[in-house]
Design an enzyme around this catalytic site. Structure first.
Site, PDB file in Angstrom:
ATOM      1  N   CYS A 250       0.815  -1.214   0.000  1.00  9.71           N
ATOM      2  CA  CYS A 250       0.000   0.000   0.000  1.00  9.71           C
ATOM      3  C   CYS A 250       0.851   1.267   0.000  1.00  9.71           C
ATOM      4  O   CYS A 250       0.312   2.374  -0.007  1.00  9.71           O
ATOM      5  CB  CYS A 250      -0.953  -0.012   1.190  1.00  9.71           C
ATOM      6  SG  CYS A 250      -2.019  -1.461   1.182  1.00  9.71           S
TER       7      CYS A 250
ATOM      8  N   HIS B 121      -9.037   4.177  -0.774  1.00  5.38           N
ATOM      9  CA  HIS B 121      -7.693   3.616  -0.700  1.00  5.38           C
ATOM     10  C   HIS B 121      -7.415   2.719  -1.905  1.00  5.38           C
ATOM     11  O   HIS B 121      -7.338   1.497  -1.763  1.00  5.38           O
ATOM     12  CB  HIS B 121      -7.553   2.854   0.628  1.00  5.38           C
ATOM     13  CG  HIS B 121      -6.203   2.267   0.874  1.00  5.38           C
ATOM     14  ND1 HIS B 121      -5.038   2.792   0.360  1.00  5.38           N
ATOM     15  CD2 HIS B 121      -5.828   1.166   1.601  1.00  5.38           C
ATOM     16  CE1 HIS B 121      -4.007   2.039   0.757  1.00  5.38           C
ATOM     17  NE2 HIS B 121      -4.460   1.056   1.494  1.00  5.38           N
TER      18      HIS B 121
END
Lengths: 420, 90
Positions: free
Chosen positions: A94, A367
């Protein structure tokens, strides 16, 4: 042992743009990245000729898994008309596009390039939820995967350790969630751009229109305590503690410091960058802190020559509400075990002493994992340039930071931007 | 290694991995995973068996545990999974 690091040539940020974040059935990585690139181009005050871009660094975690297509650096280079300029993809779970940003900074600082496009993209909402979760789970470490940990499970485990050590509870996580929604409601690019009050009204209307009993929640915390409205995902993590599944892209333009004024009279400068690696739950002596975030913060703040308290606002990696508490302690904004009280007191709200995740954070802005690191820097850019509209941090801030986490703490980066 | 330790932190997972769903776990039947600190001080991540996963408030950090290896087959052959269960006194 650790030496103070510096760039041999200063690096400036002169353009930034992001796509809408959301779940898009009919838009792929090309569509999203082009939208971000056009927004970035429009943000360059004195104009950008794409021919001036020397190289392209792209963060992408796993479009390979999510849409069965890899090699997005070259593909997007073609989409943007940048061929034959070199394109390099970075992967750090991420934190993939925070790594792209660092590579762009190094490429300019070395003197090799003058202008570099940095971006991030993820197209991850097309599959079923459990397939998306499986793809994300690949970034956990093998021991965790073997016994059945999911990402919410990892952060649920961290939450029980934090609760036990400091006396916090689920009620404190709710304060983080409520603040995230309040900020995202002022961010037109956010995926979940509604306050919890607005979410509650919409759910009541829906129940009414379907002829079902209309729930009676007196306030957002009552809503969050209702297991039908906010079911458990991995106890004590519930649905509204989790970021959504998102598609999106973000673009940034970096140039050599001495060239910045050719592009804008209002450039930002890279004051500090830090990156570190961590090991996973079993190797952590204290589950209430991320070793990698603390190390990356020290590197970035030392390089910038500042103390943590001088950072006026920050975007941090709130993939789950508990993560925001850990990171703002690890960044040194609050002492260990005090973040949940600071959030309860409103210190991290827009009008507080240390606004955190003014964009709505991963939790509400969305996200799209490979785009997140760049999108955090986009928010810092927007705030430092005074362009954040209804969510503008007051007082014309000069120093802002972004902190991006990959995996279960395996990668963490901290970036400090400065307006001079 | 005597296979005894205590629970450091845990979670009860309602939305599990595809492999765990195949084994019958899920929203109505969550499974517990956690971090265990062995008496010898090493820490491991493991499945926690024999606890009430639908009432996580009954599971407590610090509770004593003993090792309890599992044999599981979620479709790709049997494998051994590291697990612990509450320590039985005596």
């Amino acid at each position: 042992m650790r030496k103070k690091r510096k760039l041999s040539r200063g690096v400036a940020l002169v353009g930034a743009g992001m796509s809408q974040f959301g779940m898009f059935r009919d838009r792929d990585s090309k569509d999203l990245f082009l939208e971000a690139f056009q927004a970035m181009t429009a943000s360059v005050d004195k104009g950008l000729d794409p021919a001036d871009i020397d190289a392209f660094y792209l963060g992408n975690y796993s479009n390979d898994f999510f849409v069965r297509q890899s090699h997005w650096g070259a593909i997007l280079s073609d989409t943007l008309g940048l061929v034959p300029r070199p394109a390099t993809r970075t992967e750090g779970a991420c934190a993939s596009s925070a790594l792209a940003f660092r590579e762009g900074v190094f490429a300019i600082a070395s003197g090799f390039y003058d202008a570099v496009l940095v971006g991030g993209v993820e197209d991850m909402s097309k599959g079923a939820t459990e397939v998306v979760a499986e793809g994300l789970g690949m970034a956990a470490i093998p021991y965790e995967r073997e016994v059945g940990f999911t990402f919410p499970g990892v952060f649920g485990t961290i939450a029980t350790a934090y609760f036990d050590k400091f006396g916090a509870s689920r009620e404190h996580l709710m304060n983080v969630t409520i603040k995230s929604h309040d900020n995202a409601a002022r961010n037109p690019k956010a995926q979940l751009s509604a306050t919890l009050e607005e979410v509650m009204v919409a759910k009541k209307k829906r129940a009414e229109s379907k002829g079902r009993p209309v729930p009676d929640w007196p306030d957002p915390k009552a809503f969050l305590r209702d297991p039908r409205a906010n079911p458990v995902v991995a106890w004590p993590i519930h649905l509204f503690d989790c970021c959504p599944i998102s598609d999106g892209a973000c673009c940034l333009l970096l140039v050599g410091e001495e060239l910045a004024r050719n592009f804008t009279d209002d450039p930002l400068y890279v004051a500090g960058i830090g990156q570190a690696s961590g090991r996973g739950l079993h190797a952590s002596e204290d589950l209430t802190t991320f070793e990698a975030t603390r190390y990356a913060a020290r590197e970035a703040f030392d390089m910038a020559g500042i103390a943590a308290e001088e950072v006026q606002f920050a975007e941090v990696h709130d993939c789950f509400s508990i993560a925001e508490l850990l990171h703002i302690e690890d960044l040194g904004f609050f002492p260990a075990g005090q973040a949940y009280k600071a959030v309860e007191d409103g210190q991290t709200r827009l009008d507080g002493s240390k606004p955190i995740n003014t964009s709505g954070g991963l939790k509400c802005k969305g996200h799209p994992v490979g785009a997140t690191g760049a999108a955090q820097i986009f928010e810092v850019w927007t705030q430092l340039r005074g362009q954040a509209g209804e969510r503008q941090v007051p007082g014309h801030p000069r120093l802002g930071a972004a902190q991006n986490l990959g995996g279960t703490g395996g990668t963490s980066t901290v970036t400090v931007l400065e307006r001079r | 290694m005597e296979g005894r330790g205590k629970l450091v932190a845990f979670t009860c997972i309602a939305i599990g991995t595809p492999a765990m769903l195949k084994l019958g776990y899920g929203r109505e039947n969550p499974y517990c995973t956690g971090v265990v600190e062995l008496e010898e001080k090493a820490r491991v991540v493991a499945r926690i068996q024999g606890v009430d996963t639908r009432n996580p408030g009954t599971i407590s950090v610090g509770m004593p545990l003993q090792v309890d290896f599992l044999e599981e087959d979620s479709g790709s052959g049997s494998r051994t999974v590291l697990a612990f269960k509450p320590l039985v006194a005596g």
